[in-house]
Scaffold this active site. Sequence first.
Site, PDB file in Angstrom:
ATOM      1  N   TYR A   1      38.151  42.307  42.411  1.00 41.11           N
ATOM      2  CA  TYR A   1      39.161  41.739  43.295  1.00 41.11           C
ATOM      3  C   TYR A   1      39.452  42.705  44.452  1.00 41.11           C
ATOM      4  CZ  TYR A   1      39.391  38.332  39.565  1.00 41.11           C
ATOM      5  OH  TYR A   1      39.045  37.376  38.645  1.00 41.11           O
TER       6      TYR A   1
ATOM      7  N   ALA B   1      40.703  46.294  39.710  1.00 37.04           N
ATOM      8  CA  ALA B   1      39.503  46.210  38.879  1.00 37.04           C
ATOM      9  C   ALA B   1      38.788  44.882  39.081  1.00 37.04           C
ATOM     10  CB  ALA B   1      39.894  46.369  37.402  1.00 37.04           C
TER      11      ALA B   1
ATOM     12  N   GLN C   1      50.990  42.154  35.693  1.00 35.63           N
ATOM     13  CA  GLN C   1      49.838  42.606  36.476  1.00 35.63           C
ATOM     14  C   GLN C   1      49.854  41.927  37.841  1.00 35.63           C
ATOM     15  OE1 GLN C   1      45.592  41.390  36.213  1.00 35.63           O
ATOM     16  NE2 GLN C   1      45.301  43.420  35.346  1.00 35.63           N
TER      17      GLN C   1
ATOM     18  N   HIS D   1      46.349  45.651  39.968  1.00 36.21           N
ATOM     19  CA  HIS D   1      44.997  45.224  39.590  1.00 36.21           C
ATOM     20  C   HIS D   1      44.007  45.728  40.635  1.00 36.21           C
ATOM     21  CE1 HIS D   1      41.804  43.175  37.760  1.00 36.21           C
ATOM     22  NE2 HIS D   1      42.253  41.933  37.728  1.00 36.21           N
TER      23      HIS D   1
END
Length: 375
Positions: free
Chosen positions: A186, A183, A106, A181
């Site tokens: 961030y 979500a 990730q 990422h």
Amino acid sequence: MSAREDHPVLLPGRVGGLRTANRLAVAPMTRVSAEPDGTPTPDMAAYYAEFARGGFGLVITEGIYTDAAYSQGYLNQPGLVSGRHAEAWRDVVQGVHDAGAVFVAQLMHAGALSQGNRYRSSTIGPSAVRPRGVQMPEYGGEGPWPVPGEMGPADIEEAVAGFVASAVNARDAGFDGVEVHAANGYLLDQFLTDYTNLRRDEYGGPVAHRVRLTAQVVEAIRAEVGPDFCVGVRLSQTKVNDFEYRWPGGVHDGEVIFAALADAGATYLHLASEGRNWLDTALLDGGLTITGLARRVTGLPVIANGGMHDAGLSGQVLRDGHADLVSVARGALVNPDLPRRLAEGRELEDFDRTLLEPTVTLENVRRRRAVDAPV
């Protein structure tokens, strides 16, 4: 719990060209256990391999920072920036592969939610808006978040380039894919969120513009790694610093976001439920679920997250067509052999909240329980 060999999570899964032994994934969980310079450690290799030995078909790493500028969010967070990082990740990857699991890295840029960065003392974001809430003490922060600097064109180019370079490093280290990422509050989610993105350029305003940076990152990675490498995207409505947020446009926002990422070349979508059970955040207007909507709009594999260690809930989600796979976070921490327990009909270990402390390991908890056990 009786034997459950026929449970849908135990059936083989597929994510793009990747075949998984089952439909159970380990969700990303920040553990901040790398060396100070972001290099993965032997303890991290053992940590990830344990999930693979426990039967999880897919393992997704914790968020890995992507550049030597503003991306790092926590001290001792692992990176994929340097040759030393990539070389150390090879050992971690090998252990997971030897145990039979698919392994995805990730890629994370913390943006305004950075509270520990060895490269910079300031933060950046889409707009100069102080994040809601306060920094997380379990990750070394305290007090209000600082106001980030507003990103200019050069900052955006640098962030995109970091995602691309770290994706190439992940591929070269042997990972089966990467997960962008976007979500949990961030950087990319900050661009998606209306109250943190007040921009008036091509990245701000309507949701089709606010998703543009995430789509740009996916498209740039895809152009560099080719058509066959797995490039997933993690999305959420809720955030580590705001459990209540929902996409203001509901179904419409979901349709726009999902379509944009599919068009950009995403392999799968991973819908997270930060701080909430899937049932609390999945429902949309008209009886739709957010994961079901993502499947309908894109035709891509969708991973559902949020309380999926519950065999009844995960079975419902898969049988009713809400998702293709499910990911487990807290339940996996205390039950790294959860797939085997489910197949064999064994009960799950009770969750221990101390495991939420990022530096606490399951072995710590086992030792403490042994000491506390009656004689």
